[in-house]
Design a protein around this motif. Sequence first.
Motif, short mmCIF file in Angstrom:
data_model
loop_
_atom_site.label_atom_id
_atom_site.label_comp_id
_atom_site.label_asym_id
_atom_site.label_seq_id
_atom_site.Cartn_x
_atom_site.Cartn_y
_atom_site.Cartn_z
N ARG A 157 0.84 -1.12 -0.02
CA ARG A 157 -0.11 0.01 -0.03
C ARG A 157 0.95 1.37 0.14
O ARG A 157 0.29 2.35 -0.76
CB ARG A 157 -1.00 0.11 1.20
N TYR A 158 2.02 1.27 0.69
CA TYR A 158 2.98 2.34 0.84
C TYR A 158 3.51 2.66 -0.51
O TYR A 158 3.61 3.72 -1.06
CB TYR A 158 3.85 2.12 1.78
N VAL A 159 3.76 1.57 -1.22
CA VAL A 159 4.68 1.58 -2.55
C VAL A 159 3.73 2.19 -3.36
O VAL A 159 3.94 3.31 -4.23
CB VAL A 159 5.08 0.26 -3.17
N PHE A 160 2.37 1.99 -3.38
CA PHE A 160 1.47 2.33 -4.36
C PHE A 160 1.01 3.74 -4.09
O PHE A 160 0.92 4.75 -4.87
CB PHE A 160 -0.07 1.27 -4.21
N GLN B 290 3.11 6.09 -2.95
CA GLN B 290 4.14 6.96 -3.32
C GLN B 290 3.74 7.12 -4.80
O GLN B 290 4.14 8.17 -5.41
CB GLN B 290 5.43 6.17 -3.01
N VAL B 291 3.49 6.06 -5.52
CA VAL B 291 3.29 6.05 -6.89
C VAL B 291 2.17 7.05 -7.50
O VAL B 291 2.52 7.80 -8.40
CB VAL B 291 3.20 4.62 -7.67
N ILE B 292 1.22 6.70 -6.63
CA ILE B 292 0.03 7.63 -7.33
C ILE B 292 0.08 9.07 -6.94
O ILE B 292 -0.49 9.99 -7.56
CB ILE B 292 -1.35 6.81 -6.47
N SER B 293 0.55 9.31 -5.87
CA SER B 293 0.94 10.85 -5.30
C SER B 293 1.49 11.56 -6.38
O SER B 293 1.24 12.58 -6.43
CB SER B 293 1.62 11.00 -4.06
N ALA B 294 2.36 10.94 -7.19
CA ALA B 294 3.25 11.57 -8.32
C ALA B 294 2.44 11.90 -9.53
O ALA B 294 2.75 12.83 -10.24
CB ALA B 294 4.48 10.71 -8.58
N MET B 295 1.20 11.03 -9.52
CA MET B 295 0.37 11.33 -10.72
C MET B 295 -0.73 12.50 -10.49
O MET B 295 -1.13 13.01 -11.79
CB MET B 295 -0.29 9.97 -11.07
#
Length: 294
Positions: free
Chosen positions: A220-223, A225-230
């Motif tokens: 969930r943390y990895v996701f 981090q990725v989604i916040s950049a979008m």
Amino acid sequence: MEQELTGFLEMLRYEKAFSEHTLVAYANDVRDFLAFARGKAWNVRDIKYSHIHEYMTVLGKEYQPTTIARKQAALRSFYRYLVKKGVVTFNPFTLVKTPKKPSYLPKVFTVEEVMELLSSLPEETPQQRRNKCLLLLMYGGGLRISEVAGLRLGDIHFATGTLTIVGKRKKVREIPIGRVAMDCLKKYLPYRREISPFAGKSDAVFLTRSGKAITSRMVRYVFSQVISAMALERQLSPHALRHSFATHLLQNGASLRAIQEMLGHSSLSTTQIYTHLSVERLRSLYEQYHPHAK
């Protein structure tokens, strides 16, 4: 009742193969009710409809229908266990109806958004390769967070391009994951030892630095981090990758039965939610492009 609760949870764990997350939730639900009953000086072996109605009224002021439905399910199951063990003679929770859950459509990525997300993932470090690979698998195979976290080396079948997945209630299914995700796995696996010097002692596909299997919380943390950049305008959870997998398959002609098997749903009715998603997409396209839509 603590001894009975312990036996109940063991039954759920070993006979029903409930997840640890569900076991914790059920344990808390039962303990909350028992504490409420003690505060009211109720005899928990002689609970009546009036008692349950009072408790549900209190819950209704604090929780959403979905949470109340789960609490009812936990208590109904607990009293069913007590009846089976001869502790009580009747299950009072069969007298109450489960509150109607609000209908909703799961949030999904568009195909373009998924492609943007996956193509933007860096691969400069072993951890970044791991993170890209696990997200690719979640979309490429429609995997749950717990399923990708629990993946083992022996579950990967390069010759057939498939994975063996152990899903809810220990239900096993074999799914195809496609060339892109499989190629990512091939590139990632040699880097496991760079992530952890203890990689040789574990058969988990996705490892932490300590050599243990990655946890659902870390996924969930990895996701996040990725989604916040979008910088998307709507909030999406990691489970949206699984929903997107099913929705995109349906939009491109896959049958509901095939999607059901790949997702590991026990009932086709669970899979039918994705037909509503497709109708919503068609309505959106109609309103956008048809001259008589407005």
